[in-house]
Motif scaffolding. Structure first.
Motif, PDB file in Angstrom:
ATOM      1  N   TRP A   1       0.835  -1.212   0.000  1.00  0.00           N
ATOM      2  CA  TRP A   1       0.000   0.000   0.000  1.00  0.00           C
ATOM      3  C   TRP A   1       0.871   1.264   0.000  1.00  0.00           C
ATOM      4  CZ3 TRP A   1      -0.901   2.528   5.175  1.00  0.00           C
ATOM      5  CH2 TRP A   1      -1.606   3.719   5.041  1.00  0.00           C
ATOM      6  N   LEU A   2       1.826   1.342   0.904  1.00  0.00           N
ATOM      7  CA  LEU A   2       2.646   2.553   1.000  1.00  0.00           C
ATOM      8  C   LEU A   2       3.470   2.764  -0.275  1.00  0.00           C
ATOM      9  CD1 LEU A   2       3.872   2.431   4.729  1.00  0.00           C
ATOM     10  CD2 LEU A   2       2.003   3.765   3.759  1.00  0.00           C
ATOM     11  N   SER A   3       4.002   1.653  -0.782  1.00  0.00           N
ATOM     12  CA  SER A   3       4.838   1.766  -1.980  1.00  0.00           C
ATOM     13  C   SER A   3       4.007   2.270  -3.175  1.00  0.00           C
ATOM     14  CB  SER A   3       5.470   0.397  -2.239  1.00  0.00           C
ATOM     15  OG  SER A   3       5.682   0.183  -3.584  1.00  0.00           O
ATOM     16  N   HIS A   4       2.807   1.699  -3.307  1.00  0.00           N
ATOM     17  CA  HIS A   4       1.938   2.103  -4.412  1.00  0.00           C
ATOM     18  C   HIS A   4       1.510   3.562  -4.245  1.00  0.00           C
ATOM     19  CE1 HIS A   4      -1.331   1.973  -7.321  1.00  0.00           C
ATOM     20  NE2 HIS A   4      -2.113   2.489  -6.381  1.00  0.00           N
ATOM     21  N   ALA A   5       1.063   3.905  -3.037  1.00  0.00           N
ATOM     22  CA  ALA A   5       0.519   5.249  -2.826  1.00  0.00           C
ATOM     23  C   ALA A   5       1.594   6.322  -2.939  1.00  0.00           C
ATOM     24  CB  ALA A   5      -0.155   5.306  -1.449  1.00  0.00           C
ATOM     25  N   LEU A   6       2.821   6.010  -2.518  1.00  0.00           N
ATOM     26  CA  LEU A   6       3.875   7.031  -2.515  1.00  0.00           C
ATOM     27  C   LEU A   6       4.751   6.972  -3.776  1.00  0.00           C
ATOM     28  CD1 LEU A   6       4.977   6.623   1.224  1.00  0.00           C
ATOM     29  CD2 LEU A   6       3.417   8.341   0.286  1.00  0.00           C
ATOM     30  N   GLU A   7       4.468   5.960  -4.604  1.00  0.00           N
ATOM     31  CA  GLU A   7       5.236   5.770  -5.845  1.00  0.00           C
ATOM     32  C   GLU A   7       6.732   5.637  -5.585  1.00  0.00           C
ATOM     33  OE1 GLU A   7       4.000   8.881  -8.481  1.00  0.00           O
ATOM     34  OE2 GLU A   7       1.974   8.104  -8.622  1.00  0.00           O
ATOM     35  N   VAL A   8       7.060   4.810  -4.573  1.00  0.00           N
ATOM     36  CA  VAL A   8       8.471   4.474  -4.310  1.00  0.00           C
ATOM     37  C   VAL A   8       8.528   2.961  -4.146  1.00  0.00           C
ATOM     38  CG1 VAL A   8       9.032   6.659  -3.150  1.00  0.00           C
ATOM     39  CG2 VAL A   8       8.168   4.740  -1.791  1.00  0.00           C
ATOM     40  N   ASP A   9       9.735   2.382  -4.208  1.00  0.00           N
ATOM     41  CA  ASP A   9       9.767   0.935  -4.034  1.00  0.00           C
ATOM     42  C   ASP A   9       9.685   0.566  -2.544  1.00  0.00           C
ATOM     43  OD1 ASP A   9      12.284   1.382  -3.049  1.00  0.00           O
ATOM     44  OD2 ASP A   9      13.319   0.769  -4.870  1.00  0.00           O
ATOM     45  N   GLU A  10       9.443  -0.715  -2.296  1.00  0.00           N
ATOM     46  CA  GLU A  10       9.231  -1.135  -0.901  1.00  0.00           C
ATOM     47  C   GLU A  10      10.483  -0.947  -0.046  1.00  0.00           C
ATOM     48  OE1 GLU A  10       7.294  -4.933  -0.462  1.00  0.00           O
ATOM     49  OE2 GLU A  10       5.597  -4.293  -1.686  1.00  0.00           O
ATOM     50  N   ALA A  11      11.658  -1.107  -0.668  1.00  0.00           N
ATOM     51  CA  ALA A  11      12.898  -0.932   0.099  1.00  0.00           C
ATOM     52  C   ALA A  11      12.976   0.506   0.630  1.00  0.00           C
ATOM     53  CB  ALA A  11      14.094  -1.251  -0.783  1.00  0.00           C
TER      54      ALA A  11
END
Ligand code: F6P
Length: 557
Positions: free
Chosen positions: A234-244
């Motif tokens: 969710w955070l990665s998608h919403a913030l447009e950054v990778d999970e790392a």
């Protein structure tokens, strides 16, 4: 002539056999007899069976026992070697024999200002170091200097954990952060493995200002791993950054496995560690409690630890006759083993303690819900009763009918709070005071009615009211002066030590939980059969489960 019961071997009296004989004698006396209204003996009993420690007061006078019972119970626990075992616990001996570990949750609340008992020194120092690191992280968030992946300051914490990595912090948060205005940041708890608690949070929280706390002693628990995966997606998608990147900016890990945290991507500076010698259900006091400190501040968390520590010292140094955890344990064992009462209700008369029954369920049932003793033999008597419960006033409108007029005998702990802080407005305050008074009145009335049944009906009303109240349901009232951090710390530590004392009585290891493993294994293999492309069901031998799998798969298509 000898009766057929007398044999050549004389009967050997042990504390346990004496307690059985005593229990048989007492069966003839109901709580109404013991509490006999107005008599001097009853007055003396009420005084002798009530105990105060700091802001905690416990009344055992509505238990089906006498001061002689307590004396016999004391002999029993002494004969089990409580003093030496308690000392071993605090000295870091490997009391968790099956896992060859100490059980040093008491070290997590040992203050740096006091010298720890011999054997606990390095454990206490380690905990104090981690506490300091935790406080720094909390301070960084509170001062607005912890920035998310897109540079915004943190406003919300999502604490992801289950069992001991969830229940303690959640209970304390609910108890102490009852007013949103008292919270320094918002904290949300997520434990259910199905993602149901995450979904609404994903809809309402700002992903840019949300910090995840991944709390898992083992760092392998599937419930938590799956939840955190969803949260990271969710955070990665919403913030447009990778999970790392999310992990680097918006994740704190709390675990006893730093290597696993590193492998997962939790930066070392964001890892908080506690050691294997703190059991999951005893871990609130370790950095597992970070979300409480985030929400309410480090001073509040310290007060929680101080209350627990005060109870530790009371438990360590007070003679059994006045030792509250020992007394609570003895009364519980008496009810379960000698009066054969199979279930125990926990009934908080304060909405802020709504999670206390769930917390105690794990603490007591996961610890002492066992039937094989430390000697490897099956035990031949009852051990931990089934704990259950709910907020008392709500229970009154649900299950109390059965308790008053059904067929089951239960024991209960009523937990009430004498005072609570008001609000600014005088008119609202008056109304809230009346609610507080109403709740306390109900708590005491129900405790009385549990004990006395029909005999609780005032003379003037006899014959005018429906009767048939069974009574004789033994119960204790645990009264807290106020619900503050110190009191709740002391209360929870009291129950922890209760568990330990009962484990000594029942010769159990309360610090492992082998009974939870097989279910996880079975679920792992069934998980495969529920995949999008289900594998065959060869491994599922029982037809009942196989037909359920068929149905589930059919409906999931
Ligand atoms: O249910 C078993 C158990 O191991 C509990 O003892 C523990 O509190 C809970 O799972 C969570 O475990 P962990 O903190 O390792 O994720």
């Amino acid at each position: 002539m000898n009766s057929p019961l007398s044999s050549a071997t004389p009967r050997v009296y042990t504390p346990v056999s004496e307690l059985h004989v005593h229990a048989e004698h007492l069966q003839a006396q109901s709580l109404s007899d013991l509490l006999g209204s107005g008599s001097t003996a009853a007055q003396q009993r009420a005084n002798a069976l009530a105990f105060t420690f700091g802001s905690l007061h416990i009344d055992f006078s509505k238990q089906r026992l006498t001061t002689k019972t307590l004396m016999l119970l004391k002999d029993w626990v002494e004969s089990c070697g409580l003093a030496a075992k308690r000392q071993a616990l605090f000295a870091g001996a490997k009391v968790n024999t099956s896992e060859r570990r100490a059980a040093l949750h008491v070290a997590a609340r040992w203050p740096s200002s006091e010298t720890p008992p011999e054997g606990m020194e390095s454990a206490a120092a380690f905990c104090q170091h981690q506490r300091k690191r935790m406080a720094e992280m909390v301070e960084r968030v509170h001062s607005g200097k912890w920035y998310g992946a897109t540079g915004q300051a943190i406003t919300d914490i999502v604490h992801i954990g289950v069992g001991g990595s969830d229940l303690g912090p959640k209970l304390v948060s609910e108890a102490l952060a009852d007013r949103p205005s008292s919270a320094k940041v918002n904290v949300h708890y997520v434990s259910t493995m199905d993602g149901a608690q995450l979904l609404p949070l994903m809809e309402c929280l700002n992903p840019a200002t949300t910090l995840l706390v991944l709390a898992s002693k083992s760092f392998t628990t599937a419930d938590t791993q799956f939840n955190v995966r969803t949260a990271l997606a969710w955070l990665s998608h919403a913030l447009e950054v990778d999970e790392a990147t999310v992990c680097r900016h918006q994740l704190i890990g709390v675990s006893s496995k730093p290597d696993k945290m590193a492998e997962f991507g939790v930066p070392e500076a964001q890892q908080l560690v506690f050691k294997e010698w703190i059991g999951g259900r005893f871990s609130l006091w370790s950095p597992i409690g970070i979300s409480v400190a985030m929400q309410l501040g480090v001073a509040c968390f310290d007060a929680l630890l101080a209350g627990a520590h005060a109870m530790d010292k009371h438990f360590l140094h007070t003679p059994i006759e006045e030792n509250l955890p020992a007394l609570v344990a003895l009364v519980g064992a008496w009810n379960s083993q000698f009066l054969n009462i199979p279930t125990h209700a926990v009934l908080p008369y304060d909405g802020r303690l709504k999670s206390l029954p769930a917390y105690l369920q794990q603490l007591e049932m996961e610890s002492n819900g066992k039937s094989v003793g430390l000697d490897g033999r099956s035990v031949t008597h009852a051990t931990c009763p089934i704990l259950w419960g709910d907020v008392g006033p709500n229970g009154q409108h649900a299950f109390y009918q059965l308790l008053h007029q059904g067929v089951h005998t239960v024991s209960a702990d009523f937990v009430a709070v004498a005072q609570r802080a008001g609000v600014g407005c005088e008119k609202v305050n008056r109304s809230l005071k009346a609610q507080e008074q109403l709740t306390l009145a109900h708590c005491l009335a129900q405790s009385q009615l549990f004990a006395l049944g029909d005999d609780a009906i005032p003379q003037a009303l006899r014959g005018l009211m429906a009767q048939g109240y069974r009574g004789n349901q033994p119960n204790s009232v645990v009264l807290l002066k106020t619900l503050d951090a110190w009191s709740i710390g002391a209360l929870l530590a009291l129950y922890e030590h209760k568990v330990f004392v009962q484990s000594v009585l029942w010769n159990l290891n309360p610090f492992d939980q082998p009974g939870v493993e097989l279910g996880k294994r079975l679920a792992t293999s069934l998980y495969q059969t529920l995949a999008d492309e289900p594998v065959e069901y060869q491994n599922v031998e029982d037809p009942s489960t196989a037909q359920l799998l068929h149905k589930v798969n059919e409906w999931r298509k």
